[in-house]
Design a protein around this motif. Sequence first.
Motif, mmCIF file in Angstrom:
data_model
loop_
_atom_site.group_PDB
_atom_site.id
_atom_site.type_symbol
_atom_site.label_atom_id
_atom_site.label_comp_id
_atom_site.label_asym_id
_atom_site.label_seq_id
_atom_site.Cartn_x
_atom_site.Cartn_y
_atom_site.Cartn_z
ATOM 1 N N TYR A 198 0.893 -1.251 0.208
ATOM 2 C CA TYR A 198 0.391 -0.050 -0.217
ATOM 3 C C TYR A 198 0.657 1.843 0.030
ATOM 4 C CZ TYR A 198 0.460 -1.567 4.551
ATOM 5 O OH TYR A 198 0.705 -2.090 6.409
ATOM 6 N N ASP A 199 1.307 1.943 0.758
ATOM 7 C CA ASP A 199 1.800 2.747 1.441
ATOM 8 C C ASP A 199 4.090 2.399 0.788
ATOM 9 O OD1 ASP A 199 3.498 2.406 3.135
ATOM 10 O OD2 ASP A 199 2.263 3.007 4.685
ATOM 11 N N ASP A 200 4.527 4.242 1.018
ATOM 12 C CA ASP A 200 5.642 3.980 0.757
ATOM 13 C C ASP A 200 6.454 4.175 2.086
ATOM 14 O OD1 ASP A 200 5.463 6.633 1.191
ATOM 15 O OD2 ASP A 200 5.891 7.475 -0.334
ATOM 16 N N LYS A 201 6.534 3.279 3.134
ATOM 17 C CA LYS A 201 7.039 3.419 4.553
ATOM 18 C C LYS A 201 7.936 2.561 4.739
ATOM 19 C CE LYS A 201 3.591 6.170 7.151
ATOM 20 N NZ LYS A 201 2.870 6.164 8.215
ATOM 21 N N LEU A 202 8.797 2.173 5.361
ATOM 22 C CA LEU A 202 9.912 0.906 5.568
ATOM 23 C C LEU A 202 9.565 1.313 6.961
ATOM 24 C CD1 LEU A 202 12.493 0.013 3.948
ATOM 25 C CD2 LEU A 202 14.397 1.476 5.781
ATOM 26 N N ARG A 203 9.180 0.146 7.153
ATOM 27 C CA ARG A 203 8.662 -0.481 7.860
ATOM 28 C C ARG A 203 9.892 -1.905 8.426
ATOM 29 N NH1 ARG A 203 4.253 0.044 5.682
ATOM 30 N NH2 ARG A 203 2.352 1.938 6.719
ATOM 31 N N VAL A 204 10.156 -2.394 10.406
ATOM 32 C CA VAL A 204 10.884 -3.952 10.427
ATOM 33 C C VAL A 204 10.201 -4.647 10.343
ATOM 34 C CG1 VAL A 204 12.219 -4.358 12.359
ATOM 35 C CG2 VAL A 204 12.362 -1.803 12.027
ATOM 36 N N ARG A 205 10.468 -5.807 9.526
ATOM 37 C CA ARG A 205 10.080 -6.723 8.936
ATOM 38 C C ARG A 205 10.535 -7.755 10.429
ATOM 39 N NH1 ARG A 205 10.491 -11.362 5.485
ATOM 40 N NH2 ARG A 205 7.956 -11.676 4.961
ATOM 41 N N SER A 206 11.647 -7.697 10.731
ATOM 42 C CA SER A 206 12.117 -8.162 11.720
ATOM 43 C C SER A 206 13.504 -7.775 12.892
ATOM 44 C CB SER A 206 12.723 -10.277 11.613
ATOM 45 O OG SER A 206 13.685 -9.884 10.156
ATOM 46 N N ALA A 207 14.277 -7.926 13.176
ATOM 47 C CA ALA A 207 15.299 -7.946 14.587
ATOM 48 C C ALA A 207 15.153 -8.497 15.713
ATOM 49 C CB ALA A 207 14.662 -6.387 14.574
ATOM 50 N N TYR A 208 16.262 -9.263 16.185
ATOM 51 C CA TYR A 208 16.485 -10.416 16.604
ATOM 52 C C TYR A 208 17.859 -10.413 16.864
ATOM 53 C CZ TYR A 208 16.652 -13.469 13.099
ATOM 54 O OH TYR A 208 17.189 -14.176 11.913
ATOM 55 N N PHE A 209 18.358 -11.250 18.038
ATOM 56 C CA PHE A 209 19.037 -11.965 18.535
ATOM 57 C C PHE A 209 19.084 -13.531 18.305
ATOM 58 C CE2 PHE A 209 17.886 -11.366 22.705
ATOM 59 C CZ PHE A 209 18.994 -12.381 23.704
ATOM 60 N N PHE A 210 20.450 -13.868 17.595
ATOM 61 C CA PHE A 210 20.800 -15.710 18.401
ATOM 62 C C PHE A 210 22.055 -16.028 18.910
ATOM 63 C CE2 PHE A 210 21.198 -19.320 15.443
ATOM 64 C CZ PHE A 210 19.667 -19.929 15.995
ATOM 65 N N TYR A 211 21.097 -16.369 20.013
ATOM 66 C CA TYR A 211 22.359 -17.232 20.778
ATOM 67 C C TYR A 211 22.746 -18.303 20.308
ATOM 68 C CZ TYR A 211 25.528 -18.422 24.153
ATOM 69 O OH TYR A 211 27.136 -19.671 24.956
ATOM 70 N N ARG A 212 23.434 -19.446 19.607
ATOM 71 C CA ARG A 212 24.015 -20.652 20.162
ATOM 72 C C ARG A 212 24.989 -21.508 20.636
ATOM 73 N NH1 ARG A 212 24.083 -22.174 14.387
ATOM 74 N NH2 ARG A 212 25.554 -23.923 14.865
ATOM 75 N N ASN A 213 24.974 -22.841 21.157
ATOM 76 C CA ASN A 213 26.173 -23.220 21.811
ATOM 77 C C ASN A 213 26.195 -24.235 21.312
ATOM 78 O OD1 ASN A 213 27.950 -23.593 23.775
ATOM 79 N ND2 ASN A 213 27.471 -21.834 24.508
ATOM 80 N N THR A 214 27.257 -25.422 22.054
ATOM 81 C CA THR A 214 27.307 -26.736 21.238
ATOM 82 C C THR A 214 26.493 -26.643 22.630
ATOM 83 O OG1 THR A 214 29.708 -27.171 21.881
ATOM 84 C CG2 THR A 214 28.664 -26.385 19.420
ATOM 85 N N GLU A 215 26.959 -27.030 23.596
ATOM 86 C CA GLU A 215 26.595 -27.483 25.074
ATOM 87 C C GLU A 215 24.970 -26.794 25.995
ATOM 88 O OE1 GLU A 215 29.948 -28.294 27.174
ATOM 89 O OE2 GLU A 215 30.971 -29.936 26.255
ATOM 90 N N PHE A 216 24.717 -27.775 26.764
ATOM 91 C CA PHE A 216 23.498 -27.471 27.161
ATOM 92 C C PHE A 216 23.629 -27.412 29.310
ATOM 93 C CE2 PHE A 216 19.044 -26.585 29.282
ATOM 94 C CZ PHE A 216 18.915 -25.629 29.872
ATOM 95 N N MET A 217 23.902 -26.311 29.933
ATOM 96 C CA MET A 217 24.210 -27.118 31.208
ATOM 97 C C MET A 217 25.465 -27.986 31.471
ATOM 98 S SD MET A 217 20.011 -26.992 32.592
ATOM 99 C CE MET A 217 21.029 -26.532 34.277
ATOM 100 N N GLY A 218 26.265 -28.094 30.915
ATOM 101 C CA GLY A 218 26.887 -29.332 30.621
ATOM 102 C C GLY A 218 26.489 -30.775 29.494
ATOM 103 N N LEU A 219 25.746 -30.942 28.629
ATOM 104 C CA LEU A 219 24.932 -31.630 28.514
ATOM 105 C C LEU A 219 24.982 -31.203 27.019
ATOM 106 C CD1 LEU A 219 22.107 -32.283 30.186
ATOM 107 C CD2 LEU A 219 24.475 -33.475 30.606
ATOM 108 N N ASP A 220 25.840 -32.742 26.053
ATOM 109 C CA ASP A 220 25.988 -32.959 24.929
ATOM 110 C C ASP A 220 25.437 -32.470 24.013
ATOM 111 O OD1 ASP A 220 27.251 -32.286 22.230
ATOM 112 O OD2 ASP A 220 27.192 -35.235 22.203
ATOM 113 N N ILE A 221 23.961 -30.834 24.113
ATOM 114 C CA ILE A 221 22.744 -30.885 23.245
ATOM 115 C C ILE A 221 22.673 -29.665 23.160
ATOM 116 C CG2 ILE A 221 20.315 -30.349 24.064
ATOM 117 C CD1 ILE A 221 20.691 -32.262 26.266
ATOM 118 N N PRO A 222 23.462 -29.920 21.997
ATOM 119 C CA PRO A 222 23.151 -28.095 20.972
ATOM 120 C C PRO A 222 21.967 -27.234 21.165
ATOM 121 C CG PRO A 222 24.083 -29.764 19.721
ATOM 122 C CD PRO A 222 23.341 -30.607 20.754
#
Length: 528
Positions: A198-222
């Motif tokens: 419809y209009d000519d406005k520029l909007r935020v479609r997505s904005a987020y941080f992403f954290y990843r790790n190979t272990e969860f609480m010392g367990l081998d669970i990515p």
Amino acid sequence: MNRPLLLSLAAAALLSTNLSAQSMYERFEAMEKEMNQLKRELSALKSSKSPTKTDEEEQEEVASSVTSTEDETVAVAEDKEEEDDGEEIATNEDRIYELEEAVSQLNRSTSGSHLKFKVDYRFAIENMNYTMADGREAKNNAFMTNRLWINTAYKATNNLSFSAQFAYNKAFGERSGASDAPTNSFEGFDWIANENAYDDKLRVRSAYFFYRNTEFMGLDIPWTISIGRRPSTNGHLINLRDDDKASSPLGHAINVEFDGLSSKFVINKNTGTYVKFCAGRGMSNAAPKFSSTPYAEVSSDNTNIDLAGLIFVPFDNKQYSVATQYYYANNLIDAVNPNDQTAGFDTVGGLHSASINFTAKGIGNEWSNFLDDSTFFVSLAATVTDPKDRGVSTGMLGSADKETGTSYWIGTQFPSLLTESGRWGLEFNHGSKYWRSITYSEDTNIGSKVATRGNAYEVYFTEYLIEDILSLQLRYTYIDYDYSGSNGFFGSTSGNSMRISDIPTNSAMASQVVDKAQDIRFYIRYRY
């Protein structure tokens, strides 16, 4: 001296020495080239040892946004969720990790811009035609749109990254004043703000941080966690015809923008088994800023709309996969009067939704090159309404009782045979009387085909003109509705499900209900 130590010393020298900007830039570029070469070598090594594309492990939301927006310098590291294929591969992975760490450290210490940008521009022209329940026709022979996505991302460390996407989606000449649609319209609703032209406005479609790790609480669970404005449109299956990387949700049941969080846990690396928890808010009940009590809850039937659920993938070997999804959405709404869009909404109840799909990316095992490059999927879904004040209010979808709706979706995509890189796609959807998906952001301007209470047919052809940078697509969509309300909200006003053949053709309702719709769309798209 081993290679990792050399790399560490080189990075330290770069960071501790008073270098000119030009010298630092040249060394930075050299490191980039070496890292990219190592990635290509690793990909070749893995391909030679495995028939499946194990090095193309989907990164969920990061793959849909970060990987598609960053260049290879700051791309998110590929998941290393498989068993080592040998000492050589493990060594190369270590080398890549060292290079990425060195590049990240150098990035943080230089004074230039750390954000990486990419653009995705699409021009589309559509011929749309509607047949109403009273036999009247409505059409637009040449509806033209500009759609621009500006993607930006920054990878601070190997574990933490940030992504955002800005969107502009405008009909040609929309600011001419000829249309009053943007004035008091549901087009600006938060779920679909960036999907409607419809209009000519520029909007935020997505904005987020992403954290990843190979272990969860010392367990081998990515595991991963992400919070922000979600990349929740163009999810699995619907992404195929849209020629996009899949975002996290299963597109059969949900395809809307919302704000929230998600967290994924890999249960078994070998079978690709994982579970992902998701939650979000689709509407907030809060007073305006300059009220006597800013942002406090107000007395209204329109309370917060919240959604929570999980995605469970029991098996995914990159060729064959099974995925399931469940969610519950509360305090869903309907328009008080769809003919008076200033009248607002009423809260009508909640919705349970469950879906399961099977996907084959490559049919059989080297039966033929054609089947190896073909995709087939089938998806089943069901919804159950949970009306507020059952038996007293007007209920949901035209019923005061709990109602179950079902839908199935079958599709395939295969090589063109007429051109070197082109691809054909065929899809069919069917939905029952009380089927209700939340797919308002689906990229189909005549209405969501996945939400159809009736039958929907689609065929498309995608051709790549210059690598994957410039492409075109021709798509035909035909929807034959059996019941009204497929693209309405959740109550008994706009979402009322009535058999279209039972609506008197001389009634006022018949002039507002679509019986059949079709759309022929051509686009040309630039991505880089």
